[in-house]
Write an enzyme that holds these catalytic residues in place. Structure first.
Site, short mmCIF file in Angstrom:
data_model
loop_
_atom_site.label_atom_id
_atom_site.label_comp_id
_atom_site.label_asym_id
_atom_site.label_seq_id
_atom_site.Cartn_x
_atom_site.Cartn_y
_atom_site.Cartn_z
CG HIS A 144 -1.95 -1.10 1.15
ND1 HIS A 144 -2.97 -1.10 0.23
CD2 HIS A 144 -2.12 -2.22 1.90
CE1 HIS A 144 -3.72 -2.19 0.40
NE2 HIS A 144 -3.22 -2.87 1.40
CG ASP A 186 -5.15 -9.14 -1.05
OD1 ASP A 186 -4.04 -9.28 -0.51
OD2 ASP A 186 -5.87 -8.15 -0.83
CB CYS A 227 -9.38 -2.80 -8.09
SG CYS A 227 -10.99 -2.09 -8.54
#
Length: 414
Positions: A65, A316, A363
């Site tokens: 992130h 993920d 995304c």
């Protein structure tokens, strides 16, 4: 001369004197313009790191992130060097090349001018992922909407744990103010708000963060919607922020639920929405973020429950299916977004969405990888949500891919 190599996270280059960060207090001594070198970076450091001319870390990956947010802030960043804190000496001048991942001794000049890019209009929607609300007006003219508002950065910039903000009665307002900036900039284009997904290790560093547990692998721990459902008051505050905006007349908002492991989590989340006064699928569209194998293979249950859109998280998904920590340097070579198992699950979700007339949207980092984007377009994905600095490039990639499909037909392989 190259003195260190790591993983470049963007196209930016920076030069400055090395400033090593060994403890949190060292961040307070930053004047701006230094190349910050540290073992690992966390999102709560971004209030200081945004002024750096470059950031170099020992640990971390391309999909972390911090790497994503620094790219939005146009800060050159190289992660996963393994030994940056040992090899880079305090005070020396270095050049950080975020494109190649190279760290050079001294000042190395590189042509960093962007080529003029024609604006393309592909049939596939090109959206954007946003961590920093302040840049929304700059990117809105070039994107067809927002595939993911990652509101966590706005929370972390306060320096306070969401629970502290909740007790102070400020949490909903912090969220609403940030989302309003983005919704204003993009109206009437769709803007999808993602509920909190902050790993515990990043929350522990905030004021009040001592309530968080110690976890060996936070990315596979207490995060995503499972965490919010354990603290329903915080989730309620998130939905209250959206309700406030809808009452103010914003009609382009949607909400997506992250890191779902089971449809029961999705049902419970919608129940809390109703308790707050939000009517799922009526007041705003509700979507499921498919990032785990379990959610892929139970997608029919989500569809039966009601899904307005689906977003795909390949980072993920790869981590979960390959059992590889996506922030782990020692297993970085095993982390593969294009592993056949990951691609097959992506294909299954896209096919199921198309069969049920549900929008599918990629995304995360994968939406900025031209090869992956071309493959996704070939499989019939509805929309691509990319990073702010990649919008024009990806519009062209998708346009060319669509024209190639028209010429050759569907079904091309990766």
């Amino acid at each position: 001369m190259i003195i260190l190599r790591g993983i470049g996270t963007g196209s930016y280059v920076g030069v400055g004197r090395v400033k090593k960060i060994e403890k949190d207090e060292d961040l307070l001594t930053l004047k701006g313009g230094e190349v910050v070198v540290l073992s690992r970076a966390s999102r709560d450091m971004l209030t200081h790191l945004h002024r750096a001319s470059g950031v170099v870390t020992d640990y971390g990956g391309l999909t972390s992130h911090v790497a994503i947010v620094l790219r939005e802030m146009k800060v050159p960043c190289v992660v996963g060097t393994g030994e940056g804190t040992k090899k880079l000496k305090e005070g020396i001048i270095v050049t950080v090349d975020g494109r190649t991942g190279n760290i050079y001794q001294g000042f190395i000049e590189r042509d960093n001018k962007a080529d003029f890019q024609e604006f393309y209009y592909p049939a596939t929607n090109i959206k954007v992922n946003l961590n920093v609300p302040e840049i929304a007006y700059k990117v809105a003219p070039y994107a067809d909407g927002v595939g993911s508002i990652r509101i966590e950065n706005s929370i972390i910039r306060t320096g306070k744990h969401p629970h502290v903000l909740l007790l102070e009665g400020k949490l909903s307002n912090v969220i609403a103010d940030s989302v309003r900036q983005i919704a204003d900039a993009f109206h009437p284009k769709p803007v999808w708000f993602r509920t909190f997904d902050i790993p515990t290790d990043e929350l522990k560093r905030l004021k009040g963060g001592n309530i968080e547990p110690d976890e060996a692998n936070p990315l596979l721990g207490l995060r995503g919607i499972h965490k919010d459902l354990k603290t329903p008051k915080i989730l309620e505050a998130e939905f209250e922020a959206l309700l406030k905006l809808i009452d103010d007349g914003y009609d382009n908002l949607g909400v997506k639920i992250p890191f779902l492991r089971d449809v029961s989590e999705y049902k419970e989340t919608k129940k809390i929405m109703c308790e707050v006064g939000l009517r799922p699928h009526r007041d705003l569209p509700v979507g499921a973020s498919i990032e785990t194998p379990s959610s892929v293979f139970s997608l029919d249950e989500f569809i039966d429950e009601g899904v307005d859109f689906v977003t795909l998280g390949m980072s993920d998904m790869a981590m979960s299916s390959l059992a590889v920590d996506r922030r782990g340097v020692k297993v970085a070579k095993l982390f593969n977004l294009t592993h056949p198992s990951v691609l097959r699950m992506m294909e299954m979700v896209i096919e199921k969405c198309n069969q049920n007339d549900i929008e599918s949207c990629i995304c995360g980092h994968a939406g900025s990888d031209p090869a992956i984007v071309r493959w996704l377009v070939g499989k019939g994905i509805s929309s691509i949500s990319t990073n702010p600095d990649q919008i024009l490039r990806i519009r062209k990639v998708v346009d060319v891919a669509e024209k190639t499909i028209i010429r050759k037909g569907f079904g091309s392989n990766f």
